[in-house]
Scaffold this motif. Structure first.
Motif, PDB file in Angstrom:
ATOM      1  N   TYR A 100       3.265   4.294  15.203  1.00  0.00           N
ATOM      2  CA  TYR A 100       4.165   5.361  14.297  1.00  0.00           C
ATOM      3  C   TYR A 100       4.517   4.412  13.212  1.00  0.00           C
ATOM      4  N   VAL A 101       3.819   3.580  12.832  1.00  0.00           N
ATOM      5  CA  VAL A 101       4.011   3.096  11.829  1.00  0.00           C
ATOM      6  C   VAL A 101       2.903   3.352  10.819  1.00  0.00           C
ATOM      7  N   LEU A 102       1.572   2.741  11.426  1.00  0.00           N
ATOM      8  CA  LEU A 102       0.102   3.107  10.409  1.00  0.00           C
ATOM      9  C   LEU A 102       0.094   4.112  10.121  1.00  0.00           C
ATOM     10  N   ASP A 103      -0.370   4.704  11.017  1.00  0.00           N
ATOM     11  CA  ASP A 103      -0.945   6.189  11.527  1.00  0.00           C
ATOM     12  C   ASP A 103      -0.540   7.142  10.358  1.00  0.00           C
ATOM     13  N   LYS A 104       0.353   7.126  10.706  1.00  0.00           N
ATOM     14  CA  LYS A 104       1.917   8.227   9.758  1.00  0.00           C
ATOM     15  C   LYS A 104       1.563   7.801   8.332  1.00  0.00           C
ATOM     16  N   ILE A 105       1.572   6.562   7.667  1.00  0.00           N
ATOM     17  CA  ILE A 105       0.462   6.056   6.593  1.00  0.00           C
ATOM     18  C   ILE A 105      -0.277   6.527   6.152  1.00  0.00           C
ATOM     19  N   ASN A 106      -1.607   6.432   6.847  1.00  0.00           N
ATOM     20  CA  ASN A 106      -2.633   7.388   6.574  1.00  0.00           C
ATOM     21  C   ASN A 106      -2.858   8.319   6.561  1.00  0.00           C
ATOM     22  N   ARG A 107      -2.156   9.375   6.875  1.00  0.00           N
ATOM     23  CA  ARG A 107      -2.134  10.814   6.991  1.00  0.00           C
ATOM     24  C   ARG A 107      -1.219  11.363   5.929  1.00  0.00           C
ATOM     25  N   ARG A 108      -0.612  10.422   5.336  1.00  0.00           N
ATOM     26  CA  ARG A 108       0.344  10.937   4.284  1.00  0.00           C
ATOM     27  C   ARG A 108      -1.141  10.819   3.104  1.00  0.00           C
ATOM     28  N   MET A 109      -1.600   9.292   2.938  1.00  0.00           N
ATOM     29  CA  MET A 109      -2.450   8.711   1.685  1.00  0.00           C
ATOM     30  C   MET A 109      -3.747   9.329   1.820  1.00  0.00           C
ATOM     31  N   SER A 122      -4.733  -5.193   7.150  1.00  0.00           N
ATOM     32  CA  SER A 122      -3.286  -5.854   6.499  1.00  0.00           C
ATOM     33  C   SER A 122      -2.526  -4.650   6.964  1.00  0.00           C
ATOM     34  N   GLY A 123      -2.233  -3.828   7.253  1.00  0.00           N
ATOM     35  CA  GLY A 123      -0.102  -3.557   7.856  1.00  0.00           C
ATOM     36  C   GLY A 123      -0.355  -4.493   8.890  1.00  0.00           C
ATOM     37  N   GLN A 124      -1.194  -4.777  10.105  1.00  0.00           N
ATOM     38  CA  GLN A 124      -0.976  -5.313  10.928  1.00  0.00           C
ATOM     39  C   GLN A 124      -0.675  -6.902  10.689  1.00  0.00           C
ATOM     40  N   LEU A 125      -1.321  -7.987  10.187  1.00  0.00           N
ATOM     41  CA  LEU A 125      -1.093  -8.732   9.547  1.00  0.00           C
ATOM     42  C   LEU A 125      -0.116  -8.852   8.539  1.00  0.00           C
ATOM     43  N   SER A 126       1.067  -8.128   7.932  1.00  0.00           N
ATOM     44  CA  SER A 126       1.751  -8.226   7.406  1.00  0.00           C
ATOM     45  C   SER A 126       2.878  -8.254   8.666  1.00  0.00           C
ATOM     46  N   ALA A 127       3.153  -7.258   9.154  1.00  0.00           N
ATOM     47  CA  ALA A 127       4.448  -7.149  10.087  1.00  0.00           C
ATOM     48  C   ALA A 127       4.228  -8.948  10.857  1.00  0.00           C
ATOM     49  N   PHE A 128       2.921  -9.117  11.612  1.00  0.00           N
ATOM     50  CA  PHE A 128       3.082 -10.130  11.845  1.00  0.00           C
ATOM     51  C   PHE A 128       3.659 -11.326  11.202  1.00  0.00           C
ATOM     52  N   TYR A 129       2.828 -11.350   9.466  1.00  0.00           N
ATOM     53  CA  TYR A 129       3.229 -12.870   8.827  1.00  0.00           C
ATOM     54  C   TYR A 129       5.173 -13.496   8.656  1.00  0.00           C
ATOM     55  N   LEU A 130       5.200 -11.416   8.563  1.00  0.00           N
ATOM     56  CA  LEU A 130       6.853 -10.810   8.451  1.00  0.00           C
ATOM     57  C   LEU A 130       7.420 -11.977   9.808  1.00  0.00           C
TER      58      LEU A 130
END
Length: 339
Positions: A100-109, A122-130
């Motif tokens: 619902y987050v990373l795949d949608k960004i990947n389709r646009r970019m 990086s996206g998964q680790l950023s969410a976990f670190y935050l």
């Protein structure tokens, strides 16, 4: 004319592709089995080991302590079952963030395959670190570690933990254990697996070590930086615990405050921080070299012009060795007209 529908063949059940496509649903069903087990008396005793924290101790509340601090916990072998259940929860959350987050960004970019995998990691680790930073900050404030950091070594050994402290450790262990099956679910390349196994193992080593040796330092590690981590570790393990009165190894009371353990803990922390800085510096240097190479202007070669009678004669007679159709320039024709 009938419209031809596209054939959408689903892979065979329990095949490789089926597990990869539906691993989130499979794991969700496994987690629901443990939750449904709480509803029946026969299975409740077994399910509660996986879902709730174990080894709780109820102490009488005092005026100095809050009411919730009367419910404390220690660790044991049953914590592995709790870590397993929340590992399943981590896999489900990983799939939700991915879809619902990373795949949608990947389709646009429209990232390439290499950037696609790097962005997902990086996206998964950023969410976990935050999430860990916010939770760790809350623990530091509620446990009074910021106002009185001497609690880290003055109250050692930390045999009993509050609910949020133990749940923080369980969640951290569950997240990094979930990273192993994610290497299979995310189709990680073979050349990237050793690198990920290294930092996953380092995280598990330090979190499990802090949990088993009763050092309440991991909540601090996520909030403070690399330099402050070294300073706090040296201050706590090197100076604070070294001045404690009880420095005898005692497994019954959970006291690991001996010189060998302190040296091993400090060495592991220093080596890990140095390794992280070395990897970071190498990454930045490689990135700087690639950027400088890309920005370097390419020198265009000028065409070589040969001067001489041979080249001039060739252009007069024709192009590429062929004679021109204009016969007025031929000296032989001029001689025939004069006669």
């Amino acid at each position: 004319m009938a419209i031809r529908k596209k054939s959408t063949k689903s892979p065979p059940v329990l095949s490789h592709e089926f597990v990869l496509q539906n691993h989130a649903d499979i794991v969700s069903c496994m987690a629901m089995v443990f939750l449904l087990g709480l509803m029946f008396e026969i299975t409740a005793k077994a399910s509660i080991i996986f879902v709730t924290l174990q080894y709780n101790v109820t102490l009488p509340a005092t005026e100095e302590q809050a009411t919730e601090s009367a419910f404390l916990y220690y660790y044991g072998i049953k914590d592995l079952a709790t870590v397993f259940f929340y590992m399943l929860v981590a896999i489900i959350i990983h799939a939700i963030i991915q879809e619902y987050v990373l795949d949608k960004i990947n389709r646009r970019m429209h990232f390439s395959k290499t950037k696609h995998s790097k962005f997902n990691e990086s996206g998964q680790l950023s969410a976990f670190y935050l999430f860990s930073c916010i939770w760790g900050t809350f623990i530091l404030i509620s446990e009074n570690y910021i106002s009185d950091p001497t609690i880290l070594w003055r109250a050692y050994p930390h045999n009993l933990m509050t609910f949020q402290m133990k749940f923080f450790y369980i969640s951290q262990l569950a997240y990094w254990f979930h990273a192993f099956p994610e290497l299979y679910f995310q189709k990680t390349k073979k050349e990237d697996i050793p690198r990920q196994l290294v930092y996953i193992g380092l995280y598990l080593f330090h979190i499990a070590g802090a949990y088993l040796l009763k050092f309440s330092l991991w909540a601090v590690l996520f909030v403070l930086g690399r330099l402050l981590t070294l300073i706090l570790s040296v201050l706590t393990v090197g100076f604070g615990l070294a001045r404690a009165e009880n420095q005898k190894l005692d497994f019954s009371t959970g006291n690991f405050n001996v010189l060998a353990v302190r040296i091993a803990v400090l060495a592991s922390i220093c080596i890990t921080q140095a390794f992280m800085m070395w990897k970071f510096i190498n990454f930045q240097l490689r990135r700087w070299r690639e950027h400088s190479t890309f920005q370097a202007p390419t020198v265009k070669k000028k065409p070589i012009v040969t001067k001489g009678r041979s080249s001039r004669k060739g252009t007069e007679n024709g192009v590429n060795g062929t004679v021109t159709s204009n016969g007025a320039d031929s000296p032989r024709n001029r001689k025939e007209k004069s006669s």
